[in-house]
Design a protein around this motif. Structure first.
Motif, PDB file in Angstrom:
ATOM      1  N   GLY A 149       0.485  -1.001  -0.170  1.00 36.14           N
ATOM      2  CA  GLY A 149       0.014   0.009   0.139  1.00 36.14           C
ATOM      3  C   GLY A 149       0.259   1.499   0.548  1.00 36.14           C
ATOM      4  N   MET A 150       1.773   1.020  -0.665  1.00 36.45           N
ATOM      5  CA  MET A 150       2.708   2.419  -0.620  1.00 36.45           C
ATOM      6  C   MET A 150       3.040   3.301  -1.725  1.00 36.45           C
ATOM      7  N   GLN A 151       2.616   2.308  -3.224  1.00 38.19           N
ATOM      8  CA  GLN A 151       2.177   3.463  -4.539  1.00 38.19           C
ATOM      9  C   GLN A 151       2.067   4.863  -4.488  1.00 38.19           C
ATOM     10  N   SER A 152       3.663   5.053  -4.884  1.00 35.64           N
ATOM     11  CA  SER A 152       3.432   6.670  -4.798  1.00 35.64           C
ATOM     12  C   SER A 152       4.199   7.848  -4.222  1.00 35.64           C
ATOM     13  N   ARG A 153       4.245   6.890  -3.171  1.00 39.33           N
ATOM     14  CA  ARG A 153       4.514   7.844  -1.929  1.00 39.33           C
ATOM     15  C   ARG A 153       6.449   7.888  -1.814  1.00 39.33           C
ATOM     16  N   PRO A 154       6.466   8.832  -1.146  1.00 37.13           N
ATOM     17  CA  PRO A 154       8.140   9.267  -1.211  1.00 37.13           C
ATOM     18  C   PRO A 154       9.095   7.840  -0.691  1.00 37.13           C
ATOM     19  N   LEU A 155       9.924   7.132  -1.044  1.00 39.91           N
ATOM     20  CA  LEU A 155      11.061   6.824  -1.369  1.00 39.91           C
ATOM     21  C   LEU A 155      12.463   7.389  -0.764  1.00 39.91           C
ATOM     22  N   ASP A 156      12.138   6.992   0.474  1.00 40.69           N
ATOM     23  CA  ASP A 156      14.126   7.204   1.142  1.00 40.69           C
ATOM     24  C   ASP A 156      15.035   6.126   1.054  1.00 40.69           C
ATOM     25  N   ASP A 157      15.026   4.830   0.928  1.00 39.85           N
ATOM     26  CA  ASP A 157      15.437   3.831   0.897  1.00 39.85           C
ATOM     27  C   ASP A 157      15.118   2.770   0.036  1.00 39.85           C
ATOM     28  N   PRO A 158      15.794   2.501  -1.360  1.00 42.79           N
ATOM     29  CA  PRO A 158      15.514   1.763  -2.081  1.00 42.79           C
ATOM     30  C   PRO A 158      15.467   0.396  -1.303  1.00 42.79           C
TER      31      PRO A 158
END
Length: 223
Positions: A149-158
């Protein structure tokens, strides 16, 4: 002294590209079926037969609360009397757009045949039962991504993507019938469907189906 050759500009490259290469299919607007669903199915079948990659891929265009348009490519799930269906997580940007403005446009393009189909209309969610069926028919990886459920949220750590995916996969292994409650099957009921057949001489054929009561009217458009 050798003359230095200049690299072509992007504009020059674009102008050099071929358009409508190869033989194009015949399209006679006088011989079309009474509904856009039937004609769309014919064109989709012909695209599949011609070897078009991902012929069920389409551009979904929505509008945000401030009216700003947004477009992305996703897959068609079904087409029938009610309309054209696709699925998404309700909390995704497109899900939020549709909650605020329940209308959208769909665009299909099959380049091998120089064919385009454009739809506009209201969008409504299907029942939780149908949405659940769609979710369970997805691949394991797709279900795991939706469960995160994280689609399109900012990603800090791949690395967190792999961690979340592994956690979701482990849960799905324990609960194979788990359905993400926010997963939603949507159906667009079009008020207009345009079929566009390209022509090498730019005498394109454009036929629009317009909703009229319980049926459809047909209208040719200038290229």
């Amino acid at each position: 002294m050798a003359t230095e050759q200049k690299s072509p500009t992007v504009r020059e490259v674009l102008r050099s590209l071929d358009v409508f290469a190869g033989a194009l299919p015949r399209f006679d607007p006088q011989e079309v079926p009474g509904t856009p669903q039937d004609l769309f199915t014919e064109w989709l079948t012909e695209a599949i037969t011609a070897g078009v990659r991902e012929p069920h891929a389409m551009t979904l265009s929505t509008a945000g609360p401030d009216g700003t348009p947004s477009a992305r490519v996703l897959l068609l799930k079904d087409v029938g009397p009610a309309g054209w269906s696709f699925a998404s997580h309700a909390a995704s940007p497109k899900g939020q757009d549709l909650a605020a403005t329940p209308a959208a446009a769909l665009t299909f393009y099959w380049p091998l045949q120089a064919r385009q189909v454009r739809l506009r209309g209201a969008v409504a969610p299907e029942s939780p039962e149908l949405s659940a069926q769609d979710f369970l028919a997805r691949s394991l990886g797709s279900r795991a991504e939706a469960l995160a459920g994280m689609q399109s949220r900012p990603l800090d750590d791949p690395k967190s993507v792999s961690a979340a995916t592994e956690e979701s996969l482990a849960r799905l292994e324990r609960e194979p019938d788990l359905v993400v409650p926010e997963w939603t099957l949507y159906t667009l009921a079009p008020h207009s469907v345009e079929f566009w057949q390209g022509d090498k001489q730019r005498k394109h054929t454009r036929l629009t189906y317009l909703r009229s009561g319980d049926g459809w009217d047909q209208q040719l458009l200038w290229p």
